[in-house]
Design an enzyme around this catalytic site. Sequence first.
Site, PDB file in Angstrom:
ATOM      1  N   LYS A   9      22.309  20.574 -12.954  1.00 32.40           N
ATOM      2  CA  LYS A   9      22.533  21.126 -11.710  1.00 32.40           C
ATOM      3  C   LYS A   9      21.508  20.804 -10.726  1.00 32.40           C
ATOM      4  O   LYS A   9      20.743  20.166 -11.296  1.00 32.40           O
ATOM      5  CB  LYS A   9      22.676  22.921 -11.729  1.00 32.40           C
ATOM      6  CG  LYS A   9      23.988  23.247 -12.760  1.00 32.40           C
ATOM      7  CD  LYS A   9      23.913  24.685 -12.764  1.00 32.40           C
ATOM      8  CE  LYS A   9      25.098  25.452 -13.213  1.00 32.40           C
ATOM      9  NZ  LYS A   9      25.142  26.808 -13.077  1.00 32.40           N
ATOM     10  N   TYR A  49      34.608  26.250  -8.967  1.00 32.13           N
ATOM     11  CA  TYR A  49      34.101  27.752  -9.359  1.00 32.13           C
ATOM     12  C   TYR A  49      35.002  28.482  -8.872  1.00 32.13           C
ATOM     13  O   TYR A  49      34.810  29.806  -8.562  1.00 32.13           O
ATOM     14  CB  TYR A  49      32.684  27.986  -9.070  1.00 32.13           C
ATOM     15  CG  TYR A  49      31.740  27.533  -9.678  1.00 32.13           C
ATOM     16  CD1 TYR A  49      31.422  27.746 -11.070  1.00 32.13           C
ATOM     17  CD2 TYR A  49      30.777  26.750  -9.347  1.00 32.13           C
ATOM     18  CE1 TYR A  49      30.459  27.338 -11.885  1.00 32.13           C
ATOM     19  CE2 TYR A  49      29.622  26.268  -9.969  1.00 32.13           C
ATOM     20  CZ  TYR A  49      29.641  26.546 -11.127  1.00 32.13           C
ATOM     21  OH  TYR A  49      28.429  26.063 -11.798  1.00 32.13           O
ATOM     22  N   PHE A  57      28.110  36.661  -5.668  1.00 33.18           N
ATOM     23  CA  PHE A  57      27.416  35.608  -5.701  1.00 33.18           C
ATOM     24  C   PHE A  57      27.918  34.222  -5.363  1.00 33.18           C
ATOM     25  O   PHE A  57      27.654  33.075  -5.390  1.00 33.18           O
ATOM     26  CB  PHE A  57      26.713  35.360  -7.130  1.00 33.18           C
ATOM     27  CG  PHE A  57      27.690  35.261  -8.350  1.00 33.18           C
ATOM     28  CD1 PHE A  57      27.936  34.056  -8.528  1.00 33.18           C
ATOM     29  CD2 PHE A  57      27.828  36.413  -9.146  1.00 33.18           C
ATOM     30  CE1 PHE A  57      29.009  33.859  -9.613  1.00 33.18           C
ATOM     31  CE2 PHE A  57      28.836  36.177 -10.058  1.00 33.18           C
ATOM     32  CZ  PHE A  57      29.415  34.846 -10.451  1.00 33.18           C
ATOM     33  N   ARG A 102      18.016  26.479 -20.646  1.00 33.07           N
ATOM     34  CA  ARG A 102      17.760  27.357 -19.637  1.00 33.07           C
ATOM     35  C   ARG A 102      16.482  28.093 -19.832  1.00 33.07           C
ATOM     36  O   ARG A 102      15.576  28.435 -18.733  1.00 33.07           O
ATOM     37  CB  ARG A 102      18.729  28.466 -19.478  1.00 33.07           C
ATOM     38  CG  ARG A 102      20.176  27.609 -18.842  1.00 33.07           C
ATOM     39  CD  ARG A 102      21.431  28.674 -19.015  1.00 33.07           C
ATOM     40  NE  ARG A 102      22.504  27.867 -18.077  1.00 33.07           N
ATOM     41  CZ  ARG A 102      23.601  28.403 -18.166  1.00 33.07           C
ATOM     42  NH1 ARG A 102      24.009  29.157 -18.992  1.00 33.07           N
ATOM     43  NH2 ARG A 102      24.787  27.985 -17.407  1.00 33.07           N
ATOM     44  N   ASN A 112      20.166  27.789 -12.592  1.00 31.31           N
ATOM     45  CA  ASN A 112      19.827  27.811 -14.026  1.00 31.31           C
ATOM     46  C   ASN A 112      20.119  26.564 -14.762  1.00 31.31           C
ATOM     47  O   ASN A 112      20.446  26.377 -15.831  1.00 31.31           O
ATOM     48  CB  ASN A 112      20.918  28.825 -14.704  1.00 31.31           C
ATOM     49  CG  ASN A 112      22.089  28.829 -14.626  1.00 31.31           C
ATOM     50  OD1 ASN A 112      22.686  27.862 -13.797  1.00 31.31           O
ATOM     51  ND2 ASN A 112      23.002  29.736 -15.148  1.00 31.31           N
ATOM     52  N   HIS A 115      25.250  23.746 -16.524  1.00 27.90           N
ATOM     53  CA  HIS A 115      26.662  24.338 -16.841  1.00 27.90           C
ATOM     54  C   HIS A 115      27.096  23.838 -18.170  1.00 27.90           C
ATOM     55  O   HIS A 115      27.122  22.699 -18.433  1.00 27.90           O
ATOM     56  CB  HIS A 115      27.361  24.159 -15.521  1.00 27.90           C
ATOM     57  CG  HIS A 115      28.854  24.388 -15.971  1.00 27.90           C
ATOM     58  ND1 HIS A 115      29.212  25.520 -15.921  1.00 27.90           N
ATOM     59  CD2 HIS A 115      29.859  23.559 -16.479  1.00 27.90           C
ATOM     60  CE1 HIS A 115      30.787  25.452 -16.209  1.00 27.90           C
ATOM     61  NE2 HIS A 115      31.139  24.227 -16.460  1.00 27.90           N
ATOM     62  N   GLU A 126      37.972  21.280 -16.524  1.00 23.74           N
ATOM     63  CA  GLU A 126      36.338  20.872 -15.896  1.00 23.74           C
ATOM     64  C   GLU A 126      36.227  19.138 -16.221  1.00 23.74           C
ATOM     65  O   GLU A 126      35.804  18.557 -15.561  1.00 23.74           O
ATOM     66  CB  GLU A 126      35.422  21.491 -16.714  1.00 23.74           C
ATOM     67  CG  GLU A 126      35.528  22.977 -16.394  1.00 23.74           C
ATOM     68  CD  GLU A 126      34.422  23.960 -16.821  1.00 23.74           C
ATOM     69  OE1 GLU A 126      33.671  23.446 -17.504  1.00 23.74           O
ATOM     70  OE2 GLU A 126      34.353  25.147 -16.551  1.00 23.74           O
TER      71      GLU A 126
HETATM   72  P1  ATP Z   1      28.205  28.041 -16.342  1.00 23.62           P
HETATM   73  O1  ATP Z   1      29.618  28.207 -16.087  1.00 23.62           O
HETATM   74  O2  ATP Z   1      27.524  27.508 -15.256  1.00 23.62           O
HETATM   75  O3  ATP Z   1      27.632  27.443 -17.784  1.00 23.62           O
HETATM   76  P2  ATP Z   1      27.792  30.680 -17.361  1.00 23.62           P
HETATM   77  O4  ATP Z   1      28.966  30.610 -18.044  1.00 23.62           O
HETATM   78  O5  ATP Z   1      26.727  31.155 -17.906  1.00 23.62           O
HETATM   79  O6  ATP Z   1      27.490  29.644 -16.450  1.00 23.62           O
HETATM   80  P3  ATP Z   1      29.168  31.879 -15.278  1.00 23.62           P
HETATM   81  O7  ATP Z   1      29.521  33.421 -15.486  1.00 23.62           O
HETATM   82  O8  ATP Z   1      30.379  31.088 -15.521  1.00 23.62           O
HETATM   83  O9  ATP Z   1      27.968  31.810 -16.211  1.00 23.62           O
HETATM   84  O10 ATP Z   1      28.806  31.760 -13.576  1.00 23.62           O
HETATM   85  C1  ATP Z   1      28.743  30.546 -13.244  1.00 23.62           C
HETATM   86  C2  ATP Z   1      27.493  30.220 -12.598  1.00 23.62           C
HETATM   87  O11 ATP Z   1      27.224  31.196 -11.414  1.00 23.62           O
HETATM   88  C3  ATP Z   1      26.327  30.511 -13.318  1.00 23.62           C
HETATM   89  O12 ATP Z   1      25.854  29.458 -14.256  1.00 23.62           O
HETATM   90  C4  ATP Z   1      25.079  30.853 -12.292  1.00 23.62           C
HETATM   91  O13 ATP Z   1      24.737  29.779 -11.878  1.00 23.62           O
HETATM   92  C5  ATP Z   1      25.777  31.414 -11.189  1.00 23.62           C
HETATM   93  N1  ATP Z   1      26.148  32.866 -11.422  1.00 23.62           N
HETATM   94  C6  ATP Z   1      26.731  33.812 -12.299  1.00 23.62           C
HETATM   95  N2  ATP Z   1      26.429  35.153 -12.386  1.00 23.62           N
HETATM   96  C7  ATP Z   1      25.699  35.314 -11.332  1.00 23.62           C
HETATM   97  C8  ATP Z   1      24.892  36.500 -10.889  1.00 23.62           C
HETATM   98  N3  ATP Z   1      25.315  37.680 -11.294  1.00 23.62           N
HETATM   99  N4  ATP Z   1      24.101  36.174  -9.586  1.00 23.62           N
HETATM  100  C9  ATP Z   1      23.805  34.891  -9.575  1.00 23.62           C
HETATM  101  N5  ATP Z   1      24.360  33.977  -9.937  1.00 23.62           N
HETATM  102  C10 ATP Z   1      25.300  33.981 -10.826  1.00 23.62           C
END
Ligand code: ATP
Length: 137
Positions: A9, A49, A57, A102, A112, A115, A126
């Site tokens: 990212k 997304y 968020f 992470r 973070n 992904h 994806e």
């Molecule tokens: P990814 O899908 O990126 O691997 P993840 O599965 O851990 O991450 P998701 O819940 O799918 O998390 O959320 C996608 C992305 O949105 C996260 O990686 C993060 O960058 C952002 N995100 C998710 N939850 C929050 C939150 N509560 N506050 C801020 N950013 C968030």
Amino acid sequence: LEQTLSIIKPDAVKRDLIGRILARFEAEGFRIVAAKMLHLSEAQAQGFYAEHEGKAFFAGLVDYMTSAPIMVTVLEKENAIGDYRTLIGATNPEEAAPGTIRRDFALSKTQNSVHGSDGPSSAEREIAYFFAESEIC
Ligand code: ATP
């Protein structure tokens, strides 16, 4: 063998962490079978997304994901999806286990660093979002 989509990212690309993160993938037994860099448009980030549309968020996530280039890769190994989620760790770096990508590199819950697809159907969607079949080796 299973495939998963990985994104390095913007926060990680901006801090010149691509090489170190790709090395971690390879050291853990993932084969990189497709790779490209791109700078997402707002529409591309929103589409990727889409499942988070409407969440508090979402706008910040789209702003962040379009703030700098990303590197997308397709990684292949046995149990790639689950093993990759283990390698990257929890969404929030403060909750990510020691030794995860992470925990070692991420700045915050949004920024973070990486992904990974969360299951077989999202991996399929994806991978197809970013790569034509002819681009996967
Ligand atoms: P990814 O899908 O990126 O691997 P993840 O599965 O851990 O991450 P998701 O819940 O799918 O998390 O959320 C996608 C992305 O949105 C996260 O990686 C993060 O960058 C952002 N995100 C998710 N939850 C929050 C939150 N509560 N506050 C801020 N950013 C968030």
